[in-house]
Scaffold this motif. Structure first.
Motif, PDB file in Angstrom:
ATOM      1  N   ARG A   5       1.157  -1.058  -0.013  1.00  0.00           N
ATOM      2  CA  ARG A   5      -0.054  -0.050  -0.056  1.00  0.00           C
ATOM      3  C   ARG A   5       0.933   1.185  -0.157  1.00  0.00           C
TER       4      ARG A   5
ATOM      5  N   PHE B 295       1.353   5.297   0.123  1.00  0.00           N
ATOM      6  CA  PHE B 295       0.871   6.419   0.324  1.00  0.00           C
ATOM      7  C   PHE B 295       1.996   7.695   0.298  1.00  0.00           C
TER       8      PHE B 295
ATOM      9  N   LYS C  67       2.531  12.077   0.581  1.00  0.00           N
ATOM     10  CA  LYS C  67       1.917  13.655   1.073  1.00  0.00           C
ATOM     11  C   LYS C  67       1.233  14.250  -0.038  1.00  0.00           C
ATOM     12  N   SER C  68       0.362  15.217   0.131  1.00  0.00           N
ATOM     13  CA  SER C  68      -0.578  15.750  -0.836  1.00  0.00           C
ATOM     14  C   SER C  68       0.481  16.720  -1.708  1.00  0.00           C
TER      15      SER C  68
ATOM     16  N   GLY D  55      -1.150   2.553   8.292  1.00  0.00           N
ATOM     17  CA  GLY D  55      -1.746   3.172   7.302  1.00  0.00           C
ATOM     18  C   GLY D  55      -2.904   4.145   7.827  1.00  0.00           C
ATOM     19  N   LEU D  56      -3.602   3.829   8.998  1.00  0.00           N
ATOM     20  CA  LEU D  56      -4.752   4.853   9.359  1.00  0.00           C
ATOM     21  C   LEU D  56      -3.901   5.833  10.044  1.00  0.00           C
TER      22      LEU D  56
ATOM     23  N   ASP E  97      -3.027   8.112   7.487  1.00  0.00           N
ATOM     24  CA  ASP E  97      -4.152   8.854   6.897  1.00  0.00           C
ATOM     25  C   ASP E  97      -4.414  10.161   8.054  1.00  0.00           C
ATOM     26  N   ARG E  98      -4.641   9.866   9.242  1.00  0.00           N
ATOM     27  CA  ARG E  98      -4.655  10.812  10.073  1.00  0.00           C
ATOM     28  C   ARG E  98      -3.711  11.809  10.128  1.00  0.00           C
TER      29      ARG E  98
ATOM     30  N   TRP F  47      -1.313  11.886   5.362  1.00  0.00           N
ATOM     31  CA  TRP F  47      -0.872  11.394   4.063  1.00  0.00           C
ATOM     32  C   TRP F  47      -1.879  10.904   3.426  1.00  0.00           C
ATOM     33  N   HIS F  48      -2.020  10.603   2.115  1.00  0.00           N
ATOM     34  CA  HIS F  48      -3.019  10.083   1.345  1.00  0.00           C
ATOM     35  C   HIS F  48      -3.024   8.681   0.481  1.00  0.00           C
ATOM     36  N   TRP F  49      -3.523   7.824   0.509  1.00  0.00           N
ATOM     37  CA  TRP F  49      -3.478   6.498  -0.092  1.00  0.00           C
ATOM     38  C   TRP F  49      -3.499   6.741  -1.231  1.00  0.00           C
ATOM     39  N   GLU F  50      -2.306   6.157  -2.307  1.00  0.00           N
ATOM     40  CA  GLU F  50      -2.369   6.511  -3.703  1.00  0.00           C
ATOM     41  C   GLU F  50      -2.923   5.151  -4.275  1.00  0.00           C
TER      42      GLU F  50
END
Length: 124
Positions: free
Chosen positions: A4, A6, A8-9, A86-87, A90-91, A94-97
């Motif tokens: 998985r 992740f 950064k935007s 991963g959670l 996300d908090r 970071w964004h899942w790609e």
């Protein structure tokens, strides 16, 4: 193995990508507090200590073997470490790609960057 990824935007650098392997995590199983500290999972570390205290209380109250309860907790953590990490990512923004299948982490990152840099942006 499934990875998985992740990011950064708006991140376009290698240090803006985190690649988490799905599957059993031996480090999280054998040394849960050190696993949490090494990944900066402070909230999870506090919850772990709370769970250990709960295991000690329940184990002593019901005369159950405390070690077996802790073993079950560590086993669950070993299997769920990637999802927990991963959670937490996300908090923290970071964004899942995507999820990729690759033989190792380096190949997963390479495939991800190849997809990002290809003109069509489609998987090959």
């Amino acid at each position: 193995m499934i990875y998985r990824l992740f990011s950064k935007s708006g991140g376009a650098a290698d240090n803006d990508l985190v690649c988490l392997a799905e599957g059993f995590n031996w480090f999280a199983f054998l040394l849960p507090p050190f696993w949490a500290i090494s990944h900066g999972l402070w909230r999870e570390l506090i919850l772990m200590f709370g769970a250990v205290v709960g295991v000690l209380i329940v184990g002593n109250f019901f005369a159950l073997p405390v070690f077996s309860l802790y073993f079950l907790f560590a086993l669950w953590l070993g299997f769920d470490a990637s999802r927990i990490h991963g959670l937490a990512l996300d908090r923290s923004g970071w964004h899942w790609e995507t999820d990729l299948i690759a033989p190792d982490r380096l190949m997963a990152e390479s495939r991800f960057w190849h997809q990002q840099l290809s003109p069509s942006g489609k998987q090959q």
